[in-house]
Design a protein around this motif. Structure first.
Motif, PDB file in Angstrom:
ATOM      1  N   LEU A 141       0.808  -1.215   0.000  1.00  0.00           N
ATOM      2  CA  LEU A 141       0.000   0.000   0.000  1.00  0.00           C
ATOM      3  C   LEU A 141       0.843   1.267   0.000  1.00  0.00           C
ATOM      4  O   LEU A 141       0.337   2.349  -0.310  1.00  0.00           O
ATOM      5  N   LEU A 163      -4.002   6.162  -0.430  1.00  0.00           N
ATOM      6  CA  LEU A 163      -4.527   5.347   0.662  1.00  0.00           C
ATOM      7  C   LEU A 163      -5.261   6.201   1.687  1.00  0.00           C
ATOM      8  O   LEU A 163      -6.416   5.927   2.044  1.00  0.00           O
ATOM      9  N   LEU A 183      -9.435  -0.295   3.668  1.00  0.00           N
ATOM     10  CA  LEU A 183      -8.224  -1.070   3.403  1.00  0.00           C
ATOM     11  C   LEU A 183      -8.486  -2.166   2.374  1.00  0.00           C
ATOM     12  O   LEU A 183      -7.666  -2.406   1.481  1.00  0.00           O
ATOM     13  N   GLN A 186      -8.566  -0.614  -1.084  1.00  0.00           N
ATOM     14  CA  GLN A 186      -7.261  -0.192  -1.578  1.00  0.00           C
ATOM     15  C   GLN A 186      -6.350  -1.382  -1.868  1.00  0.00           C
ATOM     16  O   GLN A 186      -5.582  -1.365  -2.841  1.00  0.00           O
ATOM     17  N   ARG A 190      -4.630  -2.129  -5.465  1.00  0.00           N
ATOM     18  CA  ARG A 190      -3.187  -2.291  -5.605  1.00  0.00           C
ATOM     19  C   ARG A 190      -2.837  -3.637  -6.226  1.00  0.00           C
ATOM     20  O   ARG A 190      -1.921  -3.737  -7.049  1.00  0.00           O
ATOM     21  N   SER A 215      -1.222  -4.131   6.694  1.00  0.00           N
ATOM     22  CA  SER A 215      -2.167  -3.022   6.581  1.00  0.00           C
ATOM     23  C   SER A 215      -2.990  -2.863   7.851  1.00  0.00           C
ATOM     24  O   SER A 215      -3.313  -1.738   8.263  1.00  0.00           O
TER      25      SER A 215
END
Length: 277
Positions: A141, A163, A183, A186, A190, A215
């Protein structure tokens, strides 16, 4: 990992599992720590008073982990990031972030094993921890993949901003919070982007779980608070008066951590994004 390490690993894993479970139970029984007293009184960072932040200098060693880099930038770990013992890492991480002792043994021991070194007697540099597909992995991330960004000790500001700008939660004071859903979304993005742009991209259940675990420290140790995460992820430093958000008497156990990690990973949906693309 040597033959001896392979033979003893199952026993270490079983020991850590039992140890961690016992700590998790004790944490449910004992009262929580008081805010302002999470970091021990004799440790740097007690009461939010961290040593001075000094950015890394030329020749300093840094890893793909912002939290470890911050410890070096503040001089809690050696500022040059070199010749650190795995046992020192255990103690410093436990005191600074309030991870459980079981957690703080398991991760440095895992690192020592994948580097082919002894947890009990050997040393490492922070950059050693960026060995590809061990703790460091594709679709991070805060870093582009190692095939595109060989120096994993430096965060990518564009990814960090992307993020943190995704945060949809709100704290009681109105400041933004990252959520589990944020999270998951994202991480999905990614993984799709990395797979498309990196011809050497690799992915496995282990690496995906490690990515979600890395994360999830943003939600547990940092409580998802964007105002604290921005300096940590961008400059790899502690914000003023910061202390861990985990108040459990004996720290964050792996058992408790999984209640955050598993929902984050279950929420990842790369197929939906691939169809949209």
């Amino acid at each position: 990992m040597g033959i001896g390490q392979k033979l003893t690993k199952p026993f270490y894993d079983l020991f850590v599992l039992i140890w961690d479970t016992n700590i998790a139970v004790v944490n449910l029984i004992l009262p929580q720590l008081e805010p302002g007293h999470v970091v021990p009184a004799d440790a740097p960072g007690h009461g939010g008073k961290w040593p001075e932040y000094v950015p890394p200098r030329d020749g300093d060693s840094r890893s793909a982990c912002p939290m470890l880099n911050a410890l070096a930038n503040h001089g809690v770990l050696p500022h040059d990031g070199k010749n650190i013992t795995f046992r020192e890492l255990n103690t410093v991480v436990r005191q600074s972030f309030n991870f459980a002792p079981s957690f703080c043994f398991f991760v440095p021991k895992f690192a020592a094993d994948f580097l082919g070194r002894s947890y009990w007697s050997d040393k490492f540099d922070l950059a050693d921890l960026s060995k590809h597909n061990a703790i460091e992995h594709d679709a991070s991330l805060t870093r582009h993949d190692v095939a595109q960004a060989p120096d994993q000790g430096v965060p990518d500001q564009e990814l960090v901003d992307e993020l943190l700008n995704r945060a949809t939660g709100k704290a009681s004071d109105g400041t933004p919070l990252l959520t589990k859903r944020d999270l998951s979304l994202q991480l999905s993005k990614r993984r799709v982007e990395a797979k498309q742009s990196n011809s050497a991209y690799t992915e496995s259940l282990f690496h995906n779980m490690f990515g979600s675990a890395n994360s999830s420290t943003m939600l547990t140790i940092f409580g998802g608070r964007v105002n604290d995460l921005r300096p940590m992820l961008s400059e790899e430093r502690f914000s003023g008066d910061w202390e861990p958000r985990v108040l459990s008497r004996f720290g964050l156990t792996m058992a408790a951590f999984n209640f955050t990690v598993l929902p984050v990973e279950r929420g990842v949906d790369t197929k939906a994004l691939e169809v949209q693309g």
